[in-house]
Design a protein around this motif. Structure first.
Motif, PDB file in Angstrom:
ATOM      1  N   GLN B 219       0.832  -1.204   0.000  1.00 43.59           N
ATOM      2  CA  GLN B 219       0.000   0.000   0.000  1.00 43.59           C
ATOM      3  C   GLN B 219       0.862   1.246   0.000  1.00 43.59           C
ATOM      4  N   ILE B 222       2.398   1.918  -3.345  1.00 41.59           N
ATOM      5  CA  ILE B 222       1.428   2.490  -4.271  1.00 41.59           C
ATOM      6  C   ILE B 222       1.213   3.964  -3.946  1.00 41.59           C
ATOM      7  N   PHE B 223       1.105   4.222  -2.655  1.00 42.51           N
ATOM      8  CA  PHE B 223       0.878   5.601  -2.209  1.00 42.51           C
ATOM      9  C   PHE B 223       2.029   6.499  -2.657  1.00 42.51           C
ATOM     10  N   GLU B 225       4.111   6.049  -4.988  1.00 38.26           N
ATOM     11  CA  GLU B 225       4.169   6.156  -6.443  1.00 38.26           C
ATOM     12  C   GLU B 225       3.188   7.218  -6.938  1.00 38.26           C
ATOM     13  N   TYR B 226       1.999   7.199  -6.349  1.00 38.83           N
ATOM     14  CA  TYR B 226       0.988   8.173  -6.769  1.00 38.83           C
ATOM     15  C   TYR B 226       1.418   9.592  -6.407  1.00 38.83           C
ATOM     16  N   VAL B 227       1.988   9.713  -5.208  1.00 35.04           N
ATOM     17  CA  VAL B 227       2.418  11.051  -4.778  1.00 35.04           C
ATOM     18  C   VAL B 227       3.492  11.575  -5.715  1.00 35.04           C
ATOM     19  N   ASP B 229       4.020  10.708  -8.738  1.00 36.67           N
ATOM     20  CA  ASP B 229       3.436  10.975 -10.053  1.00 36.67           C
ATOM     21  C   ASP B 229       2.701  12.308 -10.053  1.00 36.67           C
ATOM     22  N   LEU B 230       1.982  12.544  -8.987  1.00 40.48           N
ATOM     23  CA  LEU B 230       1.232  13.806  -8.906  1.00 40.48           C
ATOM     24  C   LEU B 230       2.182  14.994  -8.873  1.00 40.48           C
ATOM     25  N   LYS B 233       3.458  15.602 -12.225  1.00 42.15           N
ATOM     26  CA  LYS B 233       2.441  16.210 -13.097  1.00 42.15           C
ATOM     27  C   LYS B 233       2.299  17.697 -12.798  1.00 42.15           C
TER      28      LYS B 233
END
Lengths: 116, 711
Positions: B219, B222-223, B225-227, B229-230, B233
């Protein structure tokens, strides 16, 4: 062949976290491709396919994995494997240009590959 | 078929026929007596009886045939008497080959036809005999029988031979006869060809390329990775105010691309085998492009030189390869050194003699086989000032640099970094290191070398296992009182030593002692005595020192007015050494006397000199004018035998003889190195080293007018 795995939701403490005013996970509802060696065209299609399957089988990872695997088998030939889950480790051997490793919705990991 | 008749008449006819035949034969055979032979029981008939007519009827009824055959009629379901009784009886059946003449299918060949004719004529002949009606009858009846064959009512009779086979066989014969010229020897031949053996071949197709991939999904991963990525961006959005979706996809593509192919190339270049073959090819192409030079190096000799001799003409050096390291065109060649083992291998040090234009230095190792590019290149932080190869392990190079550090590089190592390097921590010179020289290994067999610097120190460096050990050998002082002016060096040790040391200690206590240092610029060790060496200074004095006395000189030689650039001991004679100076002169000294034996004036600062390694009387020098001078003391004592302009508008900085080949290396202050071939007249040398020494000794004695000393 079917490989699928689902784990129960992680710590209960999550609920508290979400109540916080700035929950970053609200923005996590998009697919994030971690690693993919497919061709661009195929990749777009497959990501789309995975997302649809996950949305259709919400909470049912096994069903999602099964549906993804079967669709892939039909579209791109046999021996596809798919893992959907919240926590798992893996070491796989896959045919080159046939691997997708992505996250979705902030808590689901999806691994999709074609075996030899 | 039976003839219904009485027995008697048959026998009669038979006998009568016989008699006829007999008569006929008798008529033919004239020589036999004409006599009728009659059976004895022949009945005697009268004329009347003979003329009597008997009427007989022949019919074709079988007397033995049953008259009352009853058959079951399936149609009427009753037994019925059949009225037709078959009278045909076959006694003999031989299938013949006679054919009908007017049969359409038949095309009888000639011989067969002849045969047919013959039989027919025969038959006719027998027929014409007339008296056998029975014969004729039988014939006709047989013909009738064959023609009436196929009659369904003849079921009881065995089927008569079919007429069909007869013409068929005949036809075959005919065809065979027609096709082959020789119907008698004709035979058919057939051959069975071999059947090829069946074989199985199979191949394996290459499996599709595969890869392994592993990761762990958690988890928090994943967290994160998303952070990440954001954040990415957001960054992209800031940079380009564009909708997020397209930008995101682009970013993704970028981050997850595998740069596999780039690596593959690198791997190829790292392959030592490929490297080796590439190096070989490089050398081959170089040999091709410099073919003329190679030929010159190997075979060309100046014929004129041999004929005229050195006294009359100026010997000429033949320029060969020119070595340039393209990246270092603005640097001076500050050091040159041949490898002691490989005749074609030398190392060049690049740096700068210009105080205001210092920069990083470079060490490049060239081979004569590849003038276009060095074999090894080492970059140094400070300009290289001097180099020396270690004789025992010819891959070791001692290097002295402008910033006062000394280092040891190992060509056998793959690393760009030096094996040893002195630092401020371990101790180093404070001024440029002008010369380094390897000496014999110490008692513990540790390699060691000496270095001299402008700071006035001569330091011995010993290569221990993991460090460079420093030992100050001597600190040069310009204080002339310290140096011993007596001509007998033994005196120092006995009488003056204590006084000198006392004076020294007093001096050291003085504060201005720091300004008293003499800056050394070059040194050379004596051939025989490892402890003795001569030091040239920037002030113009030359000192003879010993490693045993670190505070005093064995001798001081005054003669040069300006900085000494180079001092060199003769390679055969242990007492003779040369000094080259900025005051345009080269001086030849005997190290036991403080006055020079010969002085050569070259009209330009002499930057480097070198004794030839094979002759005691030959030495070469280079000047700032760009000229090379070669002296052969055996021929001309005061003038050079060769004076040749090598470069224009450049200073020559260094010169080196090759130990094995007749090659001179000359470096200039534009980063070029020239190789020159010595003419044959400058290659002469005696076989015994002792002869060489005596040769020089003689010249020196004559010149100085002194009595020979016992050596």
């Amino acid at each position: 062949m079917e490989v699928s795995e689902s784990t129960s939701n992680l710590a209960e403490g999550k609920g508290e976290k979400t109540s916080e005013s700035t929950d970053p996970r609200k923005n996590f509802n998009y697919p994030l491709v971690k690693y993919c060696d497919m061709l661009d065209e195929m990749k777009l299609e497959v990501v789309d396919l995975v997302v649809t399957a996950l949305e259709r089988h919400q909470g049912n990872y096994e069903g999602a994995a099964k549906s993804v695997k079967e669709t892939m088998d039909k579209k791109y030939g046999n021996s596809w494997h798919s893992v959907v889950g919240e926590g798992f480790g893996f070491e796989i051997t896959h045919e080159v240009k046939n691997l997708l490793y992505m996250f979705f919705g902030g808590n689901i990991g999806v691994l999709l590959w074609k075996a030899l | 078929m039976y003839q219904q008749r009485t027995a008697q008449p048959i026998s009669e006819t038979a006998t009568s026929k016989k008699t006829f035949v007999d008569v006929n034969r008798d008529e033919d055979d004239d020589w036999l007596p004409k006599e009728l032979q009659k059976p004895p029981n022949q009945c005697q008939l009268t004329e009347q009886e003979l003329d009597e007519e008997f009427t007989r009827i022949l019919n074709a009824n079988n007397p033995l045939a049953p008259q009352n055959i009853a058959r079951y009629n399936f149609k009427e379901k009753t037994f019925k008497c059949s009225p037709n009784v078959d009278h045909l009886v076959v006694h003999l059946d031989i299938s013949g080959y006679l054919t009908f003449k007017n049969d359409v299918e038949e095309k009888p060949i000639k011989p067969v036809q002849d045969e047919n004719n013959a039989t027919e004529t025969e038959e006719k002949a027998t027929n014409t005999e007339g008296n056998s009606e029975e014969n004729k009858n039988t014939e006709t009846t047989t013909e009738q029988g064959t023609s009436t064959e196929g009659n369904p009512e003849n079921a009881e009779q065995p089927p008569a031979p079919a007429p069909a086979p007869v013409p068929e066989q005949e036809q075959d014969d005919n065809n065979a006869a027609n096709n082959s010229k020789n119907p008698f020897n004709f035979s058919e031949r057939a051959l069975q060809t071999f059947n090829n053996l069946s074989r199985e071949t199979s191949t394996n197709t290459e499996p599709p390329p595969k890869n392994t991939f592993s990761d762990t999904v958690t988890q928090w991963a994943i967290f994160d990775e998303y952070v990440k990525d954001l954040a990415q961006k957001e960054k992209a959005n800031k940079e380009k105010a564009k909708p997020a979706f397209g930008a995101k996809n682009k970013g993704d593509d970028h981050t997850f691309e595998l740069p596999v192919e780039n690596h593959v190339e690198d791997v190829y270049y790292r392959d030592p085998e490929l490297k080796m073959s590439i190096r070989k090819i490089e050398r081959m192409t170089n040999q091709n492009t410099h073919d003329e030079i190679t030929q010159d190096f190997k075979y060309w000799d100046d014929v004129a030189d041999e004929v005229k001799g050195l006294k009359n003409s100026n010997a000429r050096l033949l320029p060969l390869w020119k070595f340039v390291y393209k990246k270092e065109k603005k640097k001076h060649v500050t050091a040159l050194c041949w490898n002691p083992c490989l005749s074609d291998f030398f190392v060049v040090g690049y740096g700068s003699y210009n105080f205001s234009k210092q920069g990083p230095g470079l060490i490049a190792c060239f081979t004569l086989k590849n003038p276009s590019y060095p074999e090894f290149v080492y970059n140094t932080n400070s300009g290289v000032m001097c180099l020396d190869f270690y004789e025992k392990t010819p891959s070791l190079i001692a290097v002295g640099m402008y910033d006062g550090t000394v280092a040891v590089y190992d060509l056998a190592r793959k690393s760009e970094l030096p094996l040893y390097k002195s630092s401020t921590k371990t101790g180093k010179h404070t001024d440029p290191v002008w010369e380094v020289k390897w000496q014999k290994d110490d008692l513990y067999e540790h390699p060691n070398f000496f270095s001299i610097s402008s700071d006035g120190k001569i330091i011995q460096w010993t290569l221990l296992k993991n460090e460079l050990k420093k030992m100050d050998i001597i600190i040069l002082r310009s204080d002339k009182e310290l140096s011993i002016k007596t001509e007998d060096p033994k005196k120092i040790e006995t009488e003056n030593e204590d006084e000198n040391i006392r004076a020294l200690i007093e001096k050291e206590n003085n504060e201005d002692v720091a300004f008293d240092y003499a800056s050394g610029s070059c040194f050379d060790f004596n051939l025989q005595d490892d402890n003795v060496f001569v030091v040239g200074t920037e002030e113009g004095n030359i000192f003879k020192c010993s490693t045993s006395y670190n505070k005093q000189y064995l001798m001081t030689y005054e003669g040069h007015q300006m900085a000494i650039y180079c001092t060199k001991y003769n390679k055969f004679h242990p007492r003779i050494f040369l000094s080259a100076s900025a005051d345009w002169t080269i001086k030849l000294w005997d190290h036991d006397y403080d006055k020079p034996i010969i002085t050569f004036d070259l009209n330009s600062p002499v930057s480097s000199i070198e004794w030839s390694p094979y002759s005691s009387t030959i030495f070469a020098a280079v000047t700032n004018e760009g000229k090379v001078y070669i002296f052969e003391l055996n021929e001309k004592k005061y003038e050079p035998v060769c004076e040749q302009q090598i470069v224009k508008k450049a200073k020559l900085t260094h010169i080196r003889f090759n130990k094995y080949e007749p090659i001179l290396l000359v470096g200039d202050d534009k980063g070029n190195i020239y190789s020159l071939k010595l003419p044959p007249s400058l290659r002469k040398h005696s076989k015994e080293p002792r002869d060489e020494m005596q040769k020089l000794e003689k010249i020196i004695l004559i010149t100085s007018g002194r009595m020979p000393q016992n050596n």
